[in-house]
Design a protein around this motif. Structure first.
Motif, PDB file in Angstrom:
ATOM      1  N   MET A  60      50.138  37.525  42.898  1.00 17.38           N
ATOM      2  CA  MET A  60      49.915  36.117  42.618  1.00 17.38           C
ATOM      3  C   MET A  60      48.626  35.611  43.250  1.00 17.38           C
ATOM      4  O   MET A  60      48.091  34.579  42.844  1.00 17.38           O
ATOM      5  CB  MET A  60      51.091  35.274  43.137  1.00 17.38           C
ATOM      6  N   ILE A  61      48.117  36.325  44.245  1.00 17.86           N
ATOM      7  CA  ILE A  61      46.964  35.867  45.009  1.00 17.86           C
ATOM      8  C   ILE A  61      45.715  36.672  44.689  1.00 17.86           C
ATOM      9  O   ILE A  61      44.626  36.126  44.555  1.00 17.86           O
ATOM     10  CB  ILE A  61      47.249  35.972  46.529  1.00 17.86           C
ATOM     11  N   LEU A  62      45.864  37.988  44.571  1.00 16.44           N
ATOM     12  CA  LEU A  62      44.725  38.884  44.408  1.00 16.44           C
ATOM     13  C   LEU A  62      44.944  39.809  43.219  1.00 16.44           C
ATOM     14  O   LEU A  62      46.045  40.315  43.013  1.00 16.44           O
ATOM     15  CB  LEU A  62      44.529  39.744  45.665  1.00 16.44           C
ATOM     16  N   HIS A  63      43.897  40.029  42.458  1.00 19.53           N
ATOM     17  CA  HIS A  63      44.001  40.992  41.354  1.00 19.53           C
ATOM     18  C   HIS A  63      42.607  41.464  40.971  1.00 19.53           C
ATOM     19  O   HIS A  63      41.647  40.688  40.965  1.00 19.53           O
ATOM     20  CB  HIS A  63      44.667  40.382  40.129  1.00 19.53           C
ATOM     21  N   SER A  64      42.513  42.744  40.655  1.00 22.40           N
ATOM     22  CA  SER A  64      41.259  43.308  40.168  1.00 22.40           C
ATOM     23  C   SER A  64      41.571  44.336  39.099  1.00 22.40           C
ATOM     24  O   SER A  64      42.229  45.330  39.370  1.00 22.40           O
ATOM     25  CB  SER A  64      40.483  43.968  41.318  1.00 22.40           C
ATOM     26  N   SER A  65      41.145  44.086  37.893  1.00 16.57           N
ATOM     27  CA  SER A  65      41.333  45.056  36.816  1.00 16.57           C
ATOM     28  C   SER A  65      40.318  46.178  36.976  1.00 16.57           C
ATOM     29  O   SER A  65      39.272  45.998  37.610  1.00 16.57           O
ATOM     30  CB  SER A  65      41.150  44.373  35.455  1.00 16.57           C
ATOM     31  N   PRO A  66      40.595  47.348  36.409  1.00 15.68           N
ATOM     32  CA  PRO A  66      39.631  48.455  36.534  1.00 15.68           C
ATOM     33  C   PRO A  66      38.228  48.089  36.056  1.00 15.68           C
ATOM     34  O   PRO A  66      37.243  48.494  36.667  1.00 15.68           O
ATOM     35  CB  PRO A  66      40.263  49.546  35.660  1.00 15.68           C
ATOM     36  N   ALA A  67      38.138  47.292  35.005  1.00 15.99           N
ATOM     37  CA  ALA A  67      36.823  46.937  34.462  1.00 15.99           C
ATOM     38  C   ALA A  67      36.013  46.071  35.422  1.00 15.99           C
ATOM     39  O   ALA A  67      34.784  46.030  35.354  1.00 15.99           O
ATOM     40  CB  ALA A  67      36.990  46.225  33.126  1.00 15.99           C
ATOM     41  N   SER A  68      36.720  45.377  36.321  1.00 16.16           N
ATOM     42  CA  SER A  68      36.021  44.441  37.209  1.00 16.16           C
ATOM     43  C   SER A  68      35.561  45.065  38.510  1.00 16.16           C
ATOM     44  O   SER A  68      34.860  44.418  39.289  1.00 16.16           O
ATOM     45  CB  SER A  68      36.942  43.262  37.528  1.00 16.16           C
ATOM     46  N   PRO A  70      33.242  47.268  39.527  1.00 17.50           N
ATOM     47  CA  PRO A  70      31.815  47.195  39.892  1.00 17.50           C
ATOM     48  C   PRO A  70      31.378  45.780  40.238  1.00 17.50           C
ATOM     49  O   PRO A  70      30.604  45.580  41.183  1.00 17.50           O
ATOM     50  CB  PRO A  70      31.108  47.711  38.632  1.00 17.50           C
ATOM     51  N   ALA A  71      31.871  44.784  39.497  1.00 16.18           N
ATOM     52  CA  ALA A  71      31.493  43.402  39.765  1.00 16.18           C
ATOM     53  C   ALA A  71      32.049  42.928  41.102  1.00 16.18           C
ATOM     54  O   ALA A  71      31.367  42.235  41.866  1.00 16.18           O
ATOM     55  CB  ALA A  71      31.979  42.492  38.633  1.00 16.18           C
ATOM     56  N   VAL A  72      33.296  43.287  41.409  1.00 22.66           N
ATOM     57  CA  VAL A  72      33.902  42.891  42.678  1.00 22.66           C
ATOM     58  C   VAL A  72      33.142  43.527  43.843  1.00 22.66           C
ATOM     59  O   VAL A  72      32.888  42.879  44.865  1.00 22.66           O
ATOM     60  CB  VAL A  72      35.393  43.288  42.723  1.00 22.66           C
ATOM     61  N   ALA A  73      32.762  44.783  43.694  1.00 19.76           N
ATOM     62  CA  ALA A  73      31.994  45.459  44.749  1.00 19.76           C
ATOM     63  C   ALA A  73      30.648  44.772  44.951  1.00 19.76           C
ATOM     64  O   ALA A  73      30.201  44.576  46.091  1.00 19.76           O
ATOM     65  CB  ALA A  73      31.793  46.933  44.385  1.00 19.76           C
ATOM     66  N   ASN A 119      43.467  52.890  44.236  1.00 21.85           N
ATOM     67  CA  ASN A 119      44.279  52.698  43.036  1.00 21.85           C
ATOM     68  C   ASN A 119      43.796  51.446  42.329  1.00 21.85           C
ATOM     69  O   ASN A 119      44.136  50.337  42.725  1.00 21.85           O
ATOM     70  CB  ASN A 119      45.758  52.567  43.402  1.00 21.85           C
ATOM     71  N   PRO A 120      42.998  51.580  41.272  1.00 21.38           N
ATOM     72  CA  PRO A 120      42.401  50.418  40.612  1.00 21.38           C
ATOM     73  C   PRO A 120      43.423  49.425  40.077  1.00 21.38           C
ATOM     74  O   PRO A 120      43.079  48.272  39.817  1.00 21.38           O
ATOM     75  CB  PRO A 120      41.594  51.044  39.463  1.00 21.38           C
ATOM     76  N   SER A 121      44.675  49.849  39.886  1.00 23.00           N
ATOM     77  CA  SER A 121      45.662  48.920  39.351  1.00 23.00           C
ATOM     78  C   SER A 121      46.221  47.996  40.428  1.00 23.00           C
ATOM     79  O   SER A 121      46.910  47.020  40.117  1.00 23.00           O
ATOM     80  CB  SER A 121      46.817  49.686  38.702  1.00 23.00           C
ATOM     81  N   ASP A 122      45.940  48.299  41.701  1.00 28.64           N
ATOM     82  CA  ASP A 122      46.385  47.446  42.794  1.00 28.64           C
ATOM     83  C   ASP A 122      45.318  46.393  43.113  1.00 28.64           C
ATOM     84  O   ASP A 122      44.140  46.583  42.796  1.00 28.64           O
ATOM     85  CB  ASP A 122      46.652  48.280  44.043  1.00 28.64           C
ATOM     86  N   PRO A 123      45.722  45.289  43.749  1.00 28.42           N
ATOM     87  CA  PRO A 123      44.730  44.292  44.162  1.00 28.42           C
ATOM     88  C   PRO A 123      43.654  44.919  45.032  1.00 28.42           C
ATOM     89  O   PRO A 123      43.940  45.693  45.935  1.00 28.42           O
ATOM     90  CB  PRO A 123      45.562  43.272  44.939  1.00 28.42           C
ATOM     91  N   ALA A 124      42.431  44.581  44.793  1.00 30.75           N
ATOM     92  CA  ALA A 124      41.306  45.192  45.502  1.00 30.75           C
ATOM     93  C   ALA A 124      41.269  44.743  46.947  1.00 30.75           C
ATOM     94  O   ALA A 124      41.327  43.543  47.233  1.00 30.75           O
ATOM     95  CB  ALA A 124      39.999  44.825  44.810  1.00 30.75           C
ATOM     96  N   GLY A 258      23.339  42.104  39.216  1.00 34.59           N
ATOM     97  CA  GLY A 258      23.478  43.502  38.831  1.00 34.59           C
ATOM     98  C   GLY A 258      24.388  43.706  37.645  1.00 34.59           C
ATOM     99  O   GLY A 258      23.979  44.188  36.591  1.00 34.59           O
ATOM    100  N   SER A 259      25.644  43.313  37.775  1.00 32.70           N
ATOM    101  CA  SER A 259      26.637  43.508  36.712  1.00 32.70           C
ATOM    102  C   SER A 259      26.599  42.423  35.646  1.00 32.70           C
ATOM    103  O   SER A 259      27.148  42.600  34.558  1.00 32.70           O
ATOM    104  CB  SER A 259      28.041  43.545  37.331  1.00 32.70           C
ATOM    105  N   HIS A 260      25.949  41.308  35.947  1.00 31.03           N
ATOM    106  CA  HIS A 260      25.902  40.141  35.046  1.00 31.03           C
ATOM    107  C   HIS A 260      27.287  39.533  34.825  1.00 31.03           C
ATOM    108  O   HIS A 260      27.479  38.762  33.870  1.00 31.03           O
ATOM    109  CB  HIS A 260      25.259  40.490  33.705  1.00 31.03           C
ATOM    110  N   ALA A 261      28.252  39.872  35.675  1.00 30.96           N
ATOM    111  CA  ALA A 261      29.569  39.247  35.586  1.00 30.96           C
ATOM    112  C   ALA A 261      29.459  37.791  36.000  1.00 30.96           C
ATOM    113  O   ALA A 261      28.645  37.422  36.859  1.00 30.96           O
ATOM    114  CB  ALA A 261      30.553  39.970  36.495  1.00 30.96           C
ATOM    115  N   ALA A 262      30.272  36.936  35.379  1.00 27.36           N
ATOM    116  CA  ALA A 262      30.303  35.521  35.734  1.00 27.36           C
ATOM    117  C   ALA A 262      31.273  35.328  36.896  1.00 27.36           C
ATOM    118  O   ALA A 262      32.366  35.898  36.904  1.00 27.36           O
ATOM    119  CB  ALA A 262      30.725  34.682  34.540  1.00 27.36           C
TER     120      ALA A 262
END
Length: 315
Positions: A60-68, A70-73, A119-124, A258-262
């Motif tokens: 409910m608080i943290l989440h990172s999908s595999p696609a995200s 590089p942007a999160v890093a 584990n990319p499916s877990d919150p980063a 770098g990633s151009h993520a918003a």
């Protein structure tokens, strides 16, 4: 430093974002120095965020999908290495080797390199550190093959009415149809996200405001009425305006170079209505409440608190 006093209410409430002219809808440029703000509430707010992360379900608080990932890093490294130590050098410092980040307020220390995603499916783990280092909630959005932006990662400790987990993977259009109103909002937001150039120097900001009947920062329910709620809820329910708050969200949007993520960051402010009245703005806020319109007024549950709040503001 005392928290900033933002008073974004106007006689006519607009949900649009990014249309033309932008200044008429509250979109304005944001100085790079103002991407992240600090004030005297920072220690207590960070303590609250840590407590929320410890006591609430992580998803409910943290989440990172595999696609995200590089942007999160990229976001993690930018905030801890390039932004905070430069903008607030007495509060955030780098080690002589440049590999460790120290928060001198909380005495937390973190590596500059983002924690590994075993584990990319877990919150980063990187999102957890960000969520307990800055007071702003943050959301990372990525475009799909059609150029539509969707929520790919978030660190949100101060939600107002809905858990971000329910919106993960949804496009802006889907987010603003269920449950929030606003065909124009989703379309104009997507246009803004698309045309925004990468780089902090291109950041923009806007404000969102509402009235709440309590001072909860972590509010998964109670602040909004959704389309599947009962339509015949009593409109004469009495609330105590002295307990009501003006909740203001300062939203800053920018793109990572770098990633151009918003990236959308949200800092939440809570003000008592007595404080607003003392500033001589009671009538102005009352007109803002009345100018919400039927759709937005229902979404913000004006039918529950509107009459009592407006009477109090004008008393």
């Amino acid at each position: 430093m005392s928290p900033a006093k933002f008073r974004p209410f106007k006689p006519t409430y607009s949900l649009s974002m990014g249309a033309s002219p932008p200044d008429a809808l509250g979109i304005e440029s944001c100085s790079p120095n103002d991407l992240i703000l600090l004030d005297r509430l920072y220690p207590s707010r960070i303590s609250l965020r840590k407590r929320i992360i410890q006591t609430q379900p992580t998803e409910m608080i943290l989440h990172s999908s595999p696609a995200s990932i590089p942007a999160v890093a990229e976001l993690y490294t930018f905030v801890l290495q390039k932004y905070l130590p430069v903008r607030f050098p007495t509060h955030f410092m780098l080690s002589p080797s440049g590999t460790l980040f120290t928060n001198t307020i909380t005495h937390d220390t973190h590596p500059i390199a983002p924690p590994p995603h075993t584990n990319p499916s877990d919150p980063a783990p990187a999102l957890k550190i960000l969520a307990t280092t800055i007071e702003e909630d943050l959301m990372v959005l990525l475009p799909d093959s059609k150029g539509l932006y969707s929520l790919a990662a978030f660190a949100c400790c101060f939600p107002s009415g809905a858990a971000p987990e329910k919106r993960t993977g949804l496009t802006l259009d889907e987010i603003h149809h269920a449950p929030a109103p606003g065909d124009r909002l989703s379309a104009s937001m997507n246009r803004l996200f698309t045309r925004l150039r990468p780089g902090l120097e291109n950041a923009v900001r806007r404000f969102n405001w509402s009235i709440t009947t309590d001072d909860r920062l972590f509010a998964l329910s109670g602040n909004h009425m959704y389309s599947d709620d009962e339509d015949d809820e009593p409109e004469d329910e009495t609330v105590d305006p002295r307990n009501c708050m003006l909740r203001v969200e300062r939203q800053v949007l920018w793109k990572l170079p770098g990633s151009h993520a918003a990236v959308l960051t949200v800092k939440t402010y809570m003000y008592t209505l007595a404080e607003v009245k003392a500033e001589g703005l009671g009538e102005e806020l009352a007109r803002g409440v009345e100018g919400m319109g039927e759709e937005v007024g229902k979404y913000k549950k004006r039918c529950f608190w509107g009459k009592d709040v407006v009477e109090y503001l004008r008393s």
